[in-house]
Design a protein around this motif. Sequence first.
Motif, PDB file in Angstrom:
ATOM      1  N   SER A   1       0.842  -1.194   0.000  1.00  0.00           N
ATOM      2  CA  SER A   1       0.000   0.000   0.000  1.00  0.00           C
ATOM      3  C   SER A   1       0.877   1.242   0.000  1.00  0.00           C
ATOM      4  O   SER A   1       2.005   1.236   0.501  1.00  0.00           O
ATOM      5  N   CYS A   2       0.338   2.302  -0.588  1.00  0.00           N
ATOM      6  CA  CYS A   2       1.028   3.583  -0.623  1.00  0.00           C
ATOM      7  C   CYS A   2      -0.027   4.679  -0.543  1.00  0.00           C
ATOM      8  O   CYS A   2      -1.059   4.606  -1.213  1.00  0.00           O
ATOM      9  N   SER A   3       0.245   5.691   0.288  1.00  0.00           N
ATOM     10  CA  SER A   3      -0.689   6.798   0.465  1.00  0.00           C
ATOM     11  C   SER A   3       0.069   8.117   0.354  1.00  0.00           C
ATOM     12  O   SER A   3       1.130   8.282   0.968  1.00  0.00           O
ATOM     13  N   LEU A   4      -0.471   9.047  -0.438  1.00  0.00           N
ATOM     14  CA  LEU A   4       0.106  10.382  -0.618  1.00  0.00           C
ATOM     15  C   LEU A   4      -0.958  11.410  -0.260  1.00  0.00           C
ATOM     16  O   LEU A   4      -2.084  11.339  -0.759  1.00  0.00           O
ATOM     17  N   GLU A   5      -0.589  12.372   0.586  1.00  0.00           N
ATOM     18  CA  GLU A   5      -1.546  13.396   1.010  1.00  0.00           C
ATOM     19  C   GLU A   5      -1.005  14.778   0.654  1.00  0.00           C
ATOM     20  O   GLU A   5       0.128  15.131   1.007  1.00  0.00           O
ATOM     21  N   PHE A   6      -1.827  15.567  -0.040  1.00  0.00           N
ATOM     22  CA  PHE A   6      -1.467  16.920  -0.459  1.00  0.00           C
ATOM     23  C   PHE A   6      -2.526  17.909   0.040  1.00  0.00           C
ATOM     24  O   PHE A   6      -3.641  17.523   0.393  1.00  0.00           O
ATOM     25  N   ASP A   7      -2.161  19.194   0.036  1.00  0.00           N
ATOM     26  CA  ASP A   7      -3.117  20.267   0.285  1.00  0.00           C
ATOM     27  C   ASP A   7      -2.859  21.311  -0.788  1.00  0.00           C
ATOM     28  O   ASP A   7      -1.890  22.076  -0.706  1.00  0.00           O
ATOM     29  N   ALA A   8      -3.681  21.329  -1.828  1.00  0.00           N
ATOM     30  CA  ALA A   8      -3.408  22.138  -3.018  1.00  0.00           C
ATOM     31  C   ALA A   8      -4.061  23.515  -2.909  1.00  0.00           C
ATOM     32  O   ALA A   8      -5.273  23.613  -2.714  1.00  0.00           O
ATOM     33  N   PRO A   9      -3.268  24.603  -3.030  1.00  0.00           N
ATOM     34  CA  PRO A   9      -3.861  25.947  -2.998  1.00  0.00           C
ATOM     35  C   PRO A   9      -4.674  26.251  -4.256  1.00  0.00           C
ATOM     36  O   PRO A   9      -5.581  27.089  -4.230  1.00  0.00           O
ATOM     37  N   VAL A  10      -4.350  25.561  -5.360  1.00  0.00           N
ATOM     38  CA  VAL A  10      -5.099  25.708  -6.610  1.00  0.00           C
ATOM     39  C   VAL A  10      -5.229  24.335  -7.249  1.00  0.00           C
ATOM     40  O   VAL A  10      -4.491  23.406  -6.900  1.00  0.00           O
ATOM     41  N   ALA A  11      -6.141  24.190  -8.192  1.00  0.00           N
ATOM     42  CA  ALA A  11      -6.252  22.939  -8.947  1.00  0.00           C
ATOM     43  C   ALA A  11      -4.915  22.650  -9.628  1.00  0.00           C
ATOM     44  O   ALA A  11      -4.333  23.539 -10.260  1.00  0.00           O
ATOM     45  N   THR A  12      -4.416  21.413  -9.482  1.00  0.00           N
ATOM     46  CA  THR A  12      -3.038  21.104  -9.863  1.00  0.00           C
ATOM     47  C   THR A  12      -2.970  19.862 -10.750  1.00  0.00           C
ATOM     48  O   THR A  12      -3.440  18.797 -10.353  1.00  0.00           O
ATOM     49  N   PRO A  13      -2.341  19.955 -11.937  1.00  0.00           N
ATOM     50  CA  PRO A  13      -2.174  18.770 -12.791  1.00  0.00           C
ATOM     51  C   PRO A  13      -1.130  17.811 -12.202  1.00  0.00           C
ATOM     52  O   PRO A  13      -0.074  18.238 -11.722  1.00  0.00           O
ATOM     53  N   PHE A  14      -1.419  16.523 -12.284  1.00  0.00           N
ATOM     54  CA  PHE A  14      -0.517  15.474 -11.815  1.00  0.00           C
ATOM     55  C   PHE A  14      -0.350  14.410 -12.886  1.00  0.00           C
ATOM     56  O   PHE A  14      -1.289  14.097 -13.624  1.00  0.00           O
ATOM     57  N   LEU A  15       0.841  13.837 -12.954  1.00  0.00           N
ATOM     58  CA  LEU A  15       1.068  12.551 -13.603  1.00  0.00           C
ATOM     59  C   LEU A  15       1.511  11.597 -12.502  1.00  0.00           C
ATOM     60  O   LEU A  15       2.438  11.892 -11.740  1.00  0.00           O
ATOM     61  N   LEU A  16       0.865  10.447 -12.408  1.00  0.00           N
ATOM     62  CA  LEU A  16       1.140   9.472 -11.361  1.00  0.00           C
ATOM     63  C   LEU A  16       1.653   8.174 -11.968  1.00  0.00           C
ATOM     64  O   LEU A  16       1.316   7.821 -13.103  1.00  0.00           O
ATOM     65  N   MET A  17       2.448   7.466 -11.194  1.00  0.00           N
ATOM     66  CA  MET A  17       2.986   6.167 -11.618  1.00  0.00           C
ATOM     67  C   MET A  17       3.008   5.272 -10.377  1.00  0.00           C
ATOM     68  O   MET A  17       4.031   5.093  -9.739  1.00  0.00           O
ATOM     69  N   LEU A  18       1.852   4.723 -10.031  1.00  0.00           N
ATOM     70  CA  LEU A  18       1.689   4.014  -8.760  1.00  0.00           C
ATOM     71  C   LEU A  18       1.148   2.601  -8.902  1.00  0.00           C
ATOM     72  O   LEU A  18       1.018   1.894  -7.915  1.00  0.00           O
ATOM     73  N   ARG A  19       0.843   2.175 -10.132  1.00  0.00           N
ATOM     74  CA  ARG A  19       0.249   0.848 -10.316  1.00  0.00           C
ATOM     75  C   ARG A  19       1.288  -0.155 -10.808  1.00  0.00           C
ATOM     76  O   ARG A  19       1.803  -0.028 -11.927  1.00  0.00           O
ATOM     77  N   PRO A  20       1.623  -1.170 -10.012  1.00  0.00           N
ATOM     78  CA  PRO A  20       2.484  -2.241 -10.529  1.00  0.00           C
ATOM     79  C   PRO A  20       1.740  -3.042 -11.581  1.00  0.00           C
ATOM     80  O   PRO A  20       0.500  -3.082 -11.594  1.00  0.00           O
ATOM     81  N   ARG A  21       2.471  -3.662 -12.493  1.00  0.00           N
ATOM     82  CA  ARG A  21       1.835  -4.476 -13.525  1.00  0.00           C
ATOM     83  C   ARG A  21       2.324  -5.923 -13.430  1.00  0.00           C
ATOM     84  O   ARG A  21       3.432  -6.183 -12.954  1.00  0.00           O
ATOM     85  N   SER A  22       1.511  -6.835 -13.856  1.00  0.00           N
ATOM     86  CA  SER A  22       1.882  -8.246 -13.853  1.00  0.00           C
ATOM     87  C   SER A  22       2.955  -8.509 -14.901  1.00  0.00           C
ATOM     88  O   SER A  22       2.984  -7.876 -15.958  1.00  0.00           O
ATOM     89  N   GLY A  23       3.824  -9.472 -14.598  1.00  0.00           N
ATOM     90  CA  GLY A  23       4.882  -9.837 -15.529  1.00  0.00           C
ATOM     91  C   GLY A  23       6.147 -10.159 -14.774  1.00  0.00           C
ATOM     92  O   GLY A  23       6.322  -9.768 -13.617  1.00  0.00           O
ATOM     93  N   GLY A  24       7.057 -10.875 -15.433  1.00  0.00           N
ATOM     94  CA  GLY A  24       8.311 -11.216 -14.772  1.00  0.00           C
ATOM     95  C   GLY A  24       8.061 -12.080 -13.555  1.00  0.00           C
ATOM     96  O   GLY A  24       7.452 -13.153 -13.642  1.00  0.00           O
ATOM     97  N   GLN A  25       8.462 -11.582 -12.392  1.00  0.00           N
ATOM     98  CA  GLN A  25       8.355 -12.355 -11.161  1.00  0.00           C
ATOM     99  C   GLN A  25       7.237 -11.852 -10.258  1.00  0.00           C
ATOM    100  O   GLN A  25       7.297 -12.021  -9.046  1.00  0.00           O
TER     101      GLN A  25
END
Length: 265
Positions: A6-30
Amino acid sequence: MWLQTSCSLEFDAPVATPFLLMLRPRSGGQQWIAREQYVLTPSVPAVEFTDTFGNLCQKLVSPTGPFTIRTSADINAADFADAEPYARFVPVNHLPIDALPFLYPSRYCESDTFTEMASLITANCAPGYGQCIAIVEYIQQSLQYAPGSGQEIISAAEANTRTQAVCRDMAHLGIALCRALSIPARMVVGYLETLRPMDLHAWFEAYVGGRWFTFDPTQHDLEGCRVAIAYGRDAADVAIYTQFGEPLELKRMSVDVQRLPGPPT
């Protein structure tokens, strides 16, 4: 071995903010992702896409005010990283096309400046896996692993001037030295079950003997289950979140890995 991550990120944004996230592992390998959960609070639309390296990414705009990203997954992962001491060097002309991007210098891995040094470190090694092990040993002898000591991302060249480093910096140095020998090497960010204190972890993989092998200068063995979240040329490619616009403070981040008694029901 079955794990719950599990992973949790908490922000407090003063304005609407664009994000790119990379938090999902994918199946494959081991690893095999049996079940996962991805919760945005408050809920906002997100667009998922796959980047150049096959990583699962999400694009969204956070609302003004408190914003939390929580992910969890039940994963079947190998309980150790395999090794092959006799895996041979693969000539560049025999490399698969998807390994070629990991031969070039990159933002944090200036491999073109390490050619002589890499040759000296590996002078008595058979080309291939043995060279990678010699590089890992050099890093362990030169740098003290100091988790939590460095927030600023530094390059391989700068790491090589220091006496202590975090996992990311040590991986950068290992990648640069491998590439200097024409061995493809890539950074991996993910979970390591045995890591203390618990956090996301970085290591590297090198392509020898016709496949990718795990190397981790922070360990003297490769025990413990690993779950890869993202692969890339260096830290610039594997940020778990990238925020655009006015700088936004990460209020809190928590990471957890637990063994499960068996497959989820």
